[in-house]
Write an enzyme that holds these catalytic residues in place. Structure first.
Site, mmCIF file in Angstrom:
data_model
loop_
_atom_site.group_PDB
_atom_site.id
_atom_site.type_symbol
_atom_site.label_atom_id
_atom_site.label_comp_id
_atom_site.label_asym_id
_atom_site.label_seq_id
_atom_site.Cartn_x
_atom_site.Cartn_y
_atom_site.Cartn_z
ATOM 1 N N TRP A 322 0.846 -1.220 0.000
ATOM 2 C CA TRP A 322 0.000 0.000 0.000
ATOM 3 C C TRP A 322 0.871 1.257 0.000
ATOM 4 O O TRP A 322 0.549 2.271 -0.592
ATOM 5 C CB TRP A 322 -0.910 -0.018 1.219
ATOM 6 C CG TRP A 322 -1.757 1.212 1.379
ATOM 7 C CD1 TRP A 322 -3.022 1.408 0.886
ATOM 8 C CD2 TRP A 322 -1.421 2.427 2.081
ATOM 9 N NE1 TRP A 322 -3.490 2.651 1.233
ATOM 10 C CE2 TRP A 322 -2.527 3.302 1.965
ATOM 11 C CE3 TRP A 322 -0.298 2.852 2.781
ATOM 12 C CZ2 TRP A 322 -2.533 4.566 2.543
ATOM 13 C CZ3 TRP A 322 -0.300 4.121 3.340
ATOM 14 C CH2 TRP A 322 -1.424 4.959 3.218
ATOM 15 N N HIS A 323 2.022 1.142 0.693
ATOM 16 C CA HIS A 323 2.874 2.320 0.831
ATOM 17 C C HIS A 323 3.554 2.720 -0.456
ATOM 18 O O HIS A 323 3.918 3.875 -0.622
ATOM 19 C CB HIS A 323 3.944 2.078 1.907
ATOM 20 C CG HIS A 323 3.425 2.257 3.293
ATOM 21 N ND1 HIS A 323 2.750 1.267 3.966
ATOM 22 C CD2 HIS A 323 3.438 3.318 4.119
ATOM 23 C CE1 HIS A 323 2.392 1.718 5.158
ATOM 24 N NE2 HIS A 323 2.798 2.961 5.279
ATOM 25 N N GLY A 324 3.779 1.792 -1.333
ATOM 26 C CA GLY A 324 4.416 2.201 -2.571
ATOM 27 C C GLY A 324 4.626 1.051 -3.525
ATOM 28 O O GLY A 324 4.652 -0.117 -3.130
#
Lengths: 477, 328
Positions: A322-324
């Site tokens: 989700w973060h990247g």
């Protein structure tokens, strides 16, 4: 429009002024217009994406409220999920998957050159997609009623203080607040303003200052010693904390002035005494979202041990992703998943707390805090590094090349000021942990002259030491 | 008719203001604003005094050193004062371009009732090059916004009027990290050079071979400003020494033609203008790698040697000049 800009302050003041001047029935529309204006200052085209998400989830919510047939309800939910995650996947992960496919093919001896898409990641897409999705799932589960007023729901999705970097709110918490009438409240205005000032201080004075050193070292890690890389990693741990929690504080403070309460997103995470405790204190809105909408539907811990391990792994790997769109984030999530599983296994099989048998409880607590901090620090290397190989190189160098003094940056003075500011931050956080002061709940127990000196120090500290114009780290997610 | 605005009357506002907690918050807000204002003025006054002391703006110097980091690191003000027996001011700002230095000289002269009689201005092959320099070097002058010369310069060059206005109102915002560093040095009367290392020649060779060295240029605008600077200093009756603080030979030889052209220009200025002297220390020291911290900056040892050479070279000028002014 960055939170740490003069433009935002002017925008906020005007929005607050007009909000309380207009009649209650127009306030939602005013905030909605202001929120879309805020977002369109980034890139006006992407406002259509929010509008599409809003419409789909609004209609889906109404349909789920009305429809009783289980299969049709599931279809409606699946549609909403597919649209949200499909949009997120397209804008955020297309090129990542294409690149990964190419590398996998190359590993198998196939030379594939696939076309990469020319896509700009819309700011905040990860946040508002999850927020809208959470609403639809809650309506499906029957935990919240569907919102009938499109304006209120649209504001729930696009509310500007938390639109671009959270906290990821729940319908049961934020949407219901849009129904109540807010009168100007000086207490809220003052407490909200204090939060904004504290958030700005953490961002423009501490986080952006640490970024000078971190960006330089992590931008070219092979030329630096292990000691320097270790120092840069310590700095990054506090840079990302101050950057993200600073943003959250500004968001919470801004919303509070309007009369709305956003959830607390950070609760002194570096004072955590265990990995599970850390995840109850760091990016709380995301970790609870994954718990409620991924972990629990997978079965949570009410399954076999093997299945439970699988559930934990899925949650942490997805959280990392989700973060990247980079394998380093997946690795970061995987490492934390590993920590969590190891800790839970230890708890199941250990006979009570171990450290307390060999040292007094307060010392044991300090040791736990330091241990957890350093476990988190190790994982941050993956979060910050440009690639897995670079992260590996950095860790190897830290482990094998710790002799000598660290490089103190192009300006030793700036680095020393950074260290001094970190000391002050830790002192203030310790006071928060002891309950002497809190900007979130309750009154400070410090005397008024001390508090006033602190506020004046923060304001003038920003005037003196602020680093202007940097974006927030979490905007890229 | 659709009513948009809430029912807010003067009576309601008065009623709200009379409430006790509103008055309490108002008093607290005013007290906080007052504390901020006092602290801003008090701390900035101390900072400004320290900065003036560091740059020598607080005493009437007979010798003024003007330049950028080459002067900052390359000349020892204390050694000069000891040897020459006169007050020396070192007004050097990291990254100061030709226009900045013109403003610095005007600023210094405007602050002193008895302006300096000798101005030592550091030059190098990039003196007339614009490319590669910061476009917001005016920010170096924020602490001196109270001076009319500096105020005019910043107002005309600031990228945004808000940038200027904020600095005018909030005095502490005029000081950034480099200025605070200078403040601390001013408070402790510390003009030391802490660069003990020596140049990595192989890395420089690699940088040059990859074409990463800043190219020398002769921008007409910078040349015009430089000539205005000469005219200004001469009009105030001061002697101007154009001092080429040495830069490393390998770096100079990256563009031999342009380098030679720059040297020729400085020699021409010295020839054409009475009271202008050109001292080129590259001839003596450019090959001595042990004197350099990096290709363009001297280390501690280099600073000492170059300063002693400068003392030797200007001693005659200084004695003649200052003896004649003492006689008057």
């Amino acid at each position: 429009m960055l939170f740490n800009s003069f433009t935002y302050i002017v925008f906020l003041i005007v929005a607050i002024g007009v909000y309380f001047l207009v009649e209650h029935r127009w306030r939602i529309w005013l905030l909605l217009a202001g929120s879309y204006f805020f977002y369109m200052c980034w890139e006006w085209k992407y406002a259509f994406l929010i509008a599409v998400q809003t419409l789909i989830h609004y209609l889906c919510g109404l349909y789920l409220q009305w429809e009783r047939h289980p299969r049709r309800r599931q279809c409606a939910l699946a549609t909403a999920v597919a649209v949200s995650l499909g949009m997120l996947s397209y804008y955020k992960y297309s090129n990542f998957f294409i690149g990964s496919l190419e590398r996998m093919a190359a590993g198998l001896g196939l030379h594939w050159v696939l076309p990469h898409l020319s896509i700009i990641l819309p700011v905040g897409i990860s946040f508002y997609c999850f927020q809208a999705l959470g609403y639809t799932i809650d309506v499906y589960r029957g935990t919240v009623p569907a919102e009938r007023h499109l304006s209120r729901f649209a504001l729930y999705v696009a509310f500007f203080p938390q639109l671009v970097a959270g906290p990821i709110e729940r319908a049961g918490h934020l949407l219901v607040q849009f129904r109540k009438r807010n009168n100007p409240d000086l207490t809220r205005f003052v407490s909200g303003s204090k939060l904004i000032v504290w958030g700005l201080f953490k961002k423009v004075v501490i986080a952006d200052r640490l970024a000078f050193y971190v960006d330089r070292v992590y931008g070219n890690p092979d030329v630096y010693s292990g000691t320097t890389l270790l120092l840069a990693t310590y700095f990054f741990a506090f840079q990302i904390y101050c950057d993200f929690s600073g943003y959250s504080d500004i968001a919470v403070g801004s919303a509070r002035i309007f009369g709305y309460d956003l959830m607390q997103n950070f609760n002194l995470p570096y004072f955590a005494t265990s990995v599970s405790d850390f995840w109850k204190r760091w990016h709380i809105s995301l970790s609870t979202w994954f718990r409620d909408y991924v972990y629990v539907p997978l079965g949570g811990n009410r399954v076999s041990t093997l299945r439970w391990c699988f559930n934990i792994a899925v949650v942490f790997l997805l959280s990392g992703l989700w973060h990247g769109a980079n394998w380093t984030f997946v690795a970061w999530g995987g490492i934390h998943g590993g920590y969590y599983l190891a800790e839970q296994m230890w708890r199941r099989h250990a006979r009570g707390p171990v450290l307390e048998r060999v040292m007094p409880a307060p010392a044991a607590r300090v040791v736990r805090i330091l241990l957890v901090f350093h476990l988190v620090l190790l994982a941050w290397v993956f979060f910050r590094a440009a690639s897995l190989s670079q992260a590996g190189m950095i860790l190897t160098r830290i482990a094998t090349d710790l002799g000598g003094a660290p490089y103190l940056g192009p300006s030793q003075f700036t680095t020393l000021v950074s260290i001094l500011l970190l000391g002050m931050l830790l002192l203030y956080q310790y006071m928060q942990a002891q309950g002497l002061t809190s900007l979130y709940v309750g009154r400070s127990r410090l005397p008024l002259p001390v508090r006033f000196t602190g506020y004046a120090g923060m304001i003038l500290g920003m005037a003196l030491l602020a680093v202007p114009g940097n974006k927030f780290i979490y905007f890229q997610f | 008719m659709i009513s948009i605005f809430a029912d807010i009357s003067v009576a309601k506002i008065r009623g709200a203001l009379r409430e006790r907690h509103v008055r309490t918050y108002a008093i607290k807000a005013l007290a906080l604003a007052g504390i901020c204002l006092l602290m801003d003025r008090a701390v900035s006054t101390v900072f400004r005094a320290a900065l003036d002391h560091y740059h020598g703006l607080d005493t009437p110097a007979r010798v003024l050193l003007v330049g950028h980091s080459h002067t900052e690191l390359g000349l020892d003000k204390c050694l000069l004062e000891q040897a020459l027996g006169v007050p020396v001011a070192k007004y050097a700002l990291d990254g100061a371009n030709t226009l900045d230095r013109y403003v610095m000289i005007q600023h210094y002269f405007s602050e002193q009732a008895n302006p300096p009689e000798l101005v030592i201005y550091d030059v190098d092959a990039h003196t007339f090059t614009t490319n590669g320099l910061s476009s917001n070097s005016y920010a170096l002058f924020f602490p001196y916004l109270d001076n009319p010369v500096v105020d005019k310069y910043v107002r005309e060059h600031a990228h945004a009027s808000s940038e200027y206005l904020v600095r005018k109102l909030v005095r502490l915002s005029r000081f950034g990290d480099t200025r605070i560093n200078a403040v601390v040095r001013g408070l402790t009367s510390n003009w030391s050079n802490y660069k003990y290392g020596t140049l990595d020649v192989e890395r420089l060779r690699s940088t040059i071979s990859r074409g990463l060295v800043r190219p020398i240029a002769f921008d007409q605008e910078n040349i015009a400003i430089f000539e205005k600077t000469i005219a200004f200093v001469r009009s105030r009756g001061a002697t101007l020494v154009l001092l080429y603080i040495p830069t490393f030979r390998l770096y100079n030889d990256a563009e031999p033609g342009a380098y030679a052209q720059a040297i020729q220009m400085f020699e021409n200025y010295a020839r054409r203008h009475e009271g202008v002297v050109f001292l080129d220390y590259n001839r003596e020291y450019a090959d001595h790698v042990e004197l350099f911290y990096d290709p363009v900056h001297l280390n501690l040892k280099g600073r000492q040697i170059v300063t002693e050479t400068l003392i030797r070279d200007i001693d005659g000028v200084v004695r003649g000049r200052f003896a004649s002014s003492a006689a008057h």
